[in-house]
Design an enzyme around this catalytic site. Sequence first.
Site, PDB file in Angstrom:
ATOM      1  N   HIS A 186     -15.354 -35.162  13.325  1.00 27.28           N
ATOM      2  CA  HIS A 186     -16.059 -33.955  13.799  1.00 27.28           C
ATOM      3  C   HIS A 186     -15.334 -33.320  14.988  1.00 27.28           C
ATOM      4  O   HIS A 186     -15.953 -32.625  15.787  1.00 27.28           O
ATOM      5  CB  HIS A 186     -17.509 -34.257  14.188  1.00 27.28           C
ATOM      6  N   SER A 192       5.598 -14.465  24.339  1.00 26.55           N
ATOM      7  CA  SER A 192       4.811 -13.248  24.184  1.00 26.55           C
ATOM      8  C   SER A 192       5.552 -12.116  24.867  1.00 26.55           C
ATOM      9  O   SER A 192       6.217 -12.313  25.883  1.00 26.55           O
ATOM     10  CB  SER A 192       3.439 -13.450  24.825  1.00 26.55           C
ATOM     11  N   LYS A 230       3.612 -17.677  28.017  1.00 30.29           N
ATOM     12  CA  LYS A 230       3.238 -18.156  26.688  1.00 30.29           C
ATOM     13  C   LYS A 230       4.338 -18.907  25.956  1.00 30.29           C
ATOM     14  O   LYS A 230       5.520 -18.625  26.095  1.00 30.29           O
ATOM     15  CB  LYS A 230       2.822 -16.959  25.830  1.00 30.29           C
ATOM     16  N   GLU A 242       1.571 -22.003  12.771  1.00 31.72           N
ATOM     17  CA  GLU A 242       0.575 -21.014  12.314  1.00 31.72           C
ATOM     18  C   GLU A 242       0.987 -20.420  10.965  1.00 31.72           C
ATOM     19  O   GLU A 242       0.151 -20.184  10.088  1.00 31.72           O
ATOM     20  CB  GLU A 242       0.431 -19.898  13.347  1.00 31.72           C
TER      21      GLU A 242
END
Length: 461
Positions: free
Chosen positions: A157, A278, A284, A291
């Site tokens: 979970h 970024s 970043k 992804e």
Amino acid sequence: MSNTMWGGRFESGPDAIMAEINASIDFDRRLYRQDITASKAHAAMLADQGIISAADADAIGRGLDAVLAEIEAGTFEFSRALEDIHMNVESRLAVLIGPAAGRLHTARSRNDQVATDFKLWVRDAIDGLDGRLADYQRALAETALAHAGTVMPGFTHLQTAQPVTFGHHLLAYVEMAARDRGRLADARTRLNECPLGSAALAGTSFPLDRHKTAAALGFARPTANSLDAVSDRDFVLETLSAAAITAMHLSRFAEEIVIWTSPLVGFLKLSDKFTTGSSIMPQKRNPDAAELVRAKTGRICGALTALLMVMKGLPLAYQKDMQEDKEGAMDALAALDLSLVAMTGMVRDMTPDTERMRAAAGAGYATATDLADWLVRVLKMPFREAHHVTGRIVQAAEKAGVDLADLPLAAMQAVEPRITEAVFGVLTVDAAVESRASYGGTAPANVRSQATAWLERLAAG
Ligand code: ARG
């Protein structure tokens, strides 16, 4: 002007839009090698059977080699008016060798031809993916061996559950990849029957030797039913199913990489090689590759669904709908290949923050099950009662704001007087992972021997 390949009964040419909707050459040109290989096998067999002359078969074979050379040199001119790779190749062959080219299509149709070509193509793609999966497994097993004793929290979970080792976690993906390879191998075995010689749908009146062409092309045997042979696309569906499951597995790991590299978790770092910055936020470091692996799963599953929908309403035998099998499948298998290379690269690139993992493994009362097991083992308490007692001790620790291992013995004895100092021996994360030595469990010794066994198996091929 009507089509030179099939235009005998046609007076005028097709509407301009037909070239757009009907032509498949923009994507099936990638079948050129398989098409030429299959045609050469067919021509040689026709000559062996006395259906065409040896001289014609020779001219066809040499002409096809010349076409292959032109395509590979990039000098071949593909024509949309000629619809697909089969007619493009044959038409060029006619220019190169003259009328003998017209004998190549004896006792075959584009229907058995395309099924044969695409089976050969999918078979090659499966072999390529199998190699990629083996590389991925090797990277995972090597990293697992190096981190057999690196403790991290295991989750259910997404809540801290019990300590596990990083190596154990990585080996879970080696197992998934093994099943993925098994599914692809199964698909390969089932697809490995040759449709060539089934002709348009009913077989042919010529005395073919289909066993000969099947063997020449590396198939186990010819297909047994001509209607099935030209109508079957489940070899594509089965391969795409295996690909979709593989992609789903990669996506789960990619998702973990995204979570674990977040500063909120900080279990892993990826180097400059697999991250991007970024354009506005200088701090970043984004896990774009992970992804994108996660995202590519969408198009791979999409290709499977799309082809299932194409096929589900088709009566026997060949229907032009089936031409839609290639674009999605080619795209999907290429996306999977790319995803596997990227994942293998990330596995080799990742640096775990072992201190942070260890600290997180110890937080969240991850050794509560070990305390309950101790109560069962040492105090002979029934597990349900031990669960309850442990729950009250966790509550006490929570109130005191400390971890289980730091809760004073007196506080535990206030809940269960028979608890002794010895209990602290099972409350560390190292003791927790070491104790889980059941077959397949997370104990470092298990992980070490499993990782070693995998590396040996992978080296043996
Ligand atoms: N380009 C076609 C395909 O990929 C080849 C088979 C065409 N057969 C036919 N009878 N029109 O399916």
